[in-house]
Design a protein around this motif. Structure first.
Motif, PDB file in Angstrom:
ATOM      1  N   UNK A  25     -38.756 -23.915 -90.886  1.00  0.00           N
ATOM      2  CA  UNK A  25     -38.981 -25.304 -91.267  1.00  0.00           C
ATOM      3  C   UNK A  25     -39.662 -25.336 -92.626  1.00  0.00           C
ATOM      4  N   UNK A  26     -39.418 -26.421 -93.343  1.00  0.00           N
ATOM      5  CA  UNK A  26     -40.019 -26.610 -94.656  1.00  0.00           C
ATOM      6  C   UNK A  26     -40.291 -28.086 -94.863  1.00  0.00           C
ATOM      7  N   UNK A  27     -41.285 -28.432 -95.675  1.00  0.00           N
ATOM      8  CA  UNK A  27     -41.496 -29.849 -95.998  1.00  0.00           C
ATOM      9  C   UNK A  27     -40.236 -30.448 -96.614  1.00  0.00           C
ATOM     10  N   UNK A  28     -40.057 -31.723 -96.441  1.00  0.00           N
ATOM     11  CA  UNK A  28     -38.867 -32.394 -96.957  1.00  0.00           C
ATOM     12  C   UNK A  28     -38.790 -32.301 -98.476  1.00  0.00           C
ATOM     13  N   UNK A  29     -39.921 -32.016 -99.126  1.00  0.00           N
ATOM     14  CA  UNK A  29     -39.931 -31.881-100.579  1.00  0.00           C
ATOM     15  C   UNK A  29     -39.406 -30.527-101.053  1.00  0.00           C
TER      16      UNK A  29
END
Length: 214
Positions: A25-29
């Protein structure tokens, strides 16, 4: 007429299983996944911000699709004469077995970037928000299979996903560990123009392209 043995084309080397894998998972940014493998057919490094959520239960990453349709019925027809897809939603459910910064944040909905351990005791305290904000993530799941020619990678990427449900959590000394059971729903990323993308690659995949009909 050809004999059945001549007509059929069954290729057991094209049957795939995901022997192991991970969800990242990663931040939407963070940057979206544009390519899974390079010219050497090996996996590329993931963009900055992607973190492996760690070990999952034996069920692995469970993808589900919920498809809704609208039918047109016509006089004299015994089946719909037109069918339109009105909704096609992908969800990813996984039981995360590791307790870490990523799994705690996904389950509680808390922005863990602002959470720091107590400098003296190391204790971490997380308060469940009264109205958790809808946080969006980039989510990549990679499954790995093996063939005579090497590894085969099958991946599904949700460029914009949020936690839409979570399961119960048990504190016990039974066979199952304390787990973080979350379901993520994928949504359309307006910049990328899709809500989900499939990737297939690896040396084993490249060796089977002709057999698969490409």
């Amino acid at each position: 007429m050809p004999a059945w043995e001549t007509l059929k084309k069954h290729q057991n080397e094209l049957i795939r299983k995901q022997l192991e894998g991970s969800t990242f998972i990663a931040p939407i940014t963070s940057s979206a996944i544009s390519t899974l493998t390079g010219a050497d057919k090996a996996l590329l490094a993931l963009p900055a911000g992607y973190n492996d959520v760690g070990w999952m239960s034996d069920d692995g990453a469970q993808f589900s699709s919920d498809v809704s349709t609208s039918d047109v019925t016509s006089w004299g027809a015994v089946e719909p004469t037109r069918r339109d897809i009105t909704s096609d939603v992908t969800t990813l459910q996984c039981v995360l077995q590791e307790t870490n910064k990523q799994t705690i944040g996904l389950y509680t909905g808390v922005d863990m970037s602002a959470v720091v351990p107590d400098p003296t005791s190391g204790e971490v305290a997380v308060s469940k928000p009264d109205r958790p904000p809808l946080r969006f993530w980039r989510v990549l799941t990679i499954g790995v299979d093996l063939s005579d020619a090497g590894e085969i990678y099958m991946a599904r990427f949700l460029p914009r996903a949020s936690v839409s449900d979570k399961g119960d959590q048990a504190f016990s000394n039974g066979d199952d560990p304390t787990a973080w059971d979350v379901t993520l729903t994928g949504y359309m990323d307006s910049t990328l123009g899709y809500s989900e993308r499939f990737y297939f690659g690896g040396p084993g995949w490249e060796a089977l392209l002709t057999s698969m009909g490409f």
